[in-house]
Design a protein around this motif. Structure first.
Motif: not given
Length: 477
Positions: A104-130
């Motif tokens: 998908x796409x997400x918006x991110x506003x950099x709190x340190x510069x105020x710049x706002x941008x649109x980004x494509x993203x993908x995510x990976x979640x690891x197995x749960x580690x005991x």
């Protein structure tokens, strides 16, 4: 050397409130988890052979009193595991995690510069580690390639012994450069039982005193790129260290190997940079971490390219140290001392891996040094507690590069007037105590914290057999 913001100091005060006395017993020890690999090579020892306690004996002693558990994902099989949302495992000499098709796409506003941008993203979640060691603190590490127009977010969700889970805590928004986003930790994250302090997730003091521990955890990596970009980030290694180091003002003495061994590590002073680049915390004592990182990176034969240094004032000596400071700067922390950011910076160099962990004793460090792996360690002390230092500190990084025949520590200490004064020899018993303890009294007599054996380890991503044995012995592999 001294933290530029009080967040680690606040963590120390919070934990000190839970206990004002020494808790005797226990040792900081690492036990066998699976970790990021480190390619053979590196400088050789100046003197001494690889004698002393064998790695197998060190590993057995560590397992007997384990207080640290490491788990890292880095192989093709590791990356194929877990849950993918638009990511895929990349095979090859250095396997990794990449964007296959954006989720998908997400918006991110950099709190340190105020710049706002649109980004494509993908995510990976690891197995749960005991965790093999139910712990009170967790520190993540990651190694990644982020070309211009890309960045990653690293999150961790923990489970307590009760079965309750934390929210997804952000442990870093990271890119190797600063042209797209500003590299940053995230303030203000807590669930009332645990809190993120810059780079460390810690169980809060009241809960810790009541026996609350982290028993399981899971990572989530979110890879970002500009819409339509052909190239995204590649993550080579990710994981975390969980520890339950007991409160102690003194630690058991370790036996020296009896053999001198010293690695040929470049020597750089942080002090010659005092007053440089206020936007990266002004050089001097604030640059102990990147200065130490640069020494070890160059020990492994890597340096910044000329174009990477073009921004540095040509009048300045050792411009690569300035580059290291800029490349490790955390805009929320307002300093260069974020531990995982330093390890991630080291891993931007070809064939290097970097992790943050805790070790058990100087015997562990001797095993590593004999295999050709120096270490960067965190310690705090009053000036009279470390003979020959000539200063006191609430927190300072230096490199351990060898040992004398009597077991004293040979260190490259960046808190030196110039490069020629960087090499120091510190008394073994004093040095071991100021590094491994978790409690101390500051110059005003107040209870303060110690690092409990924190160190950065940078090594080849494909280690030699001797290095593999050493890393396994100290619990990192």
């Amino acid at each position: 050397m001294t933290a530029p913001t009080p967040r680690r100091a606040l963590l120390a005060l919070a934990l000190a409130a839970a206990t004002a006395a020494t808790v005797p017993g226990g040792r900081a020890s690492a036990t066998g988890a699976q970790a990021g690999g480190a390619q053979a090579g590196g400088a050789q020892a100046e003197s001494g052979a690889a004698h002393g306690a064998p790695a197998e004996a060190v590993a057995a002693e560590a397992a007997a009193g384990a207080t640290v558990d490491n788990r890292f994902w880095y192989s093709y099989a590791h990356w194929r595991a877990g849950t993918h949302r638009g990511t895929a495992a990349l095979a090859g000499d250095r396997p990794g995690l990449v964007i296959e098709a954006p989720a998908g796409r997400t918006e991110y506003t950099d709190p340190h510069t105020g710049r706002k941008g649109t980004w494509e993203y993908a995510a990976w979640s690891s197995p749960v580690h005991r965790s093999a060691v139910p712990g009170t603190e967790t520190i993540a590490s990651w190694n990644a390639h982020t070309p211009p127009g890309t960045w990653i977010q690293v999150e961790l969700r923990a489970t307590y012994g009760s079965g309750a889970t934390t929210p997804w805590y952000v442990l870093g928004r990271w890119a190797s450069g600063d042209g797209d986003i500003r590299r940053t930790s995230v303030d203000g994250q807590t669930d009332g039982t645990s809190t993120v302090w810059t780079d460390t997730l810690a169980v809060d003091a009241p809960a810790r005193a009541n026996g609350v521990r982290i028993t399981h955890w899971q990572l989530r990596l979110t890879l970002h790129r500009k819409p339509g970009a052909a190239q995204g980030p590649t993550v080579w290694l990710a994981g975390a260290m969980v520890s339950d180091v007991p409160d102690r003002y003194t630690v058991p003495a370790s036996a020296p190997s009896g053999t001198a061994h010293e690695l040929k590590v470049p020597r750089y002073s942080q002090e010659i940079h005092t007053g440089r680049y206020p936007q990266y915390d002004n050089g001097g004592e604030a640059w102990c971490s990147p200065t130490s990182s640069q020494m070890i990176i160059e020990y492994w034969g890597r340096k910044p390219a000329a174009e990477d240094l073009a921004w540095v004032d040509p009048r300045y000596a050792d411009p690569h140290v300035c580059h290291a400071a800029r490349s490790t700067y955390d805009s929320a922390y307002r300093g260069c001392g974020n531990w995982p950011f330093n390890a991630a910076y080291a891993a931007t160099y070809s064939g290097l891996a970097g992790v943050v962990t805790r070790l058990r004793s100087l015997a562990d460090l001797e095993v590593l040094v004999r295999s050709g792996i120096p270490a960067i360690t965190s310690q705090s002390f009053r000036s009279e507690e470390l003979t020959g230092a000539g200063y006191g500190t609430a927190g300072h990084l230096m490199t351990v590069i060898g040992f004398t025949a009597t077991g004293d520590v040979v260190a490259n200490d960046p808190n030196s007037r110039d490069n020629t004064a960087v090499r120091r020899v510190y008394r073994r018993r004093e040095w071991e105590n100021v590094w491994l303890r978790t409690k101390r009294h500051d110059s005003a007599g107040k209870i303060a914290s110690g690092s409990g054996g924190i160190c950065y380890l940078y090594a080849p991503a494909r280690p030699s057999l001797a290095q593999i044995a050493a890393l396994r012995a100290v619990g990192v592999l």
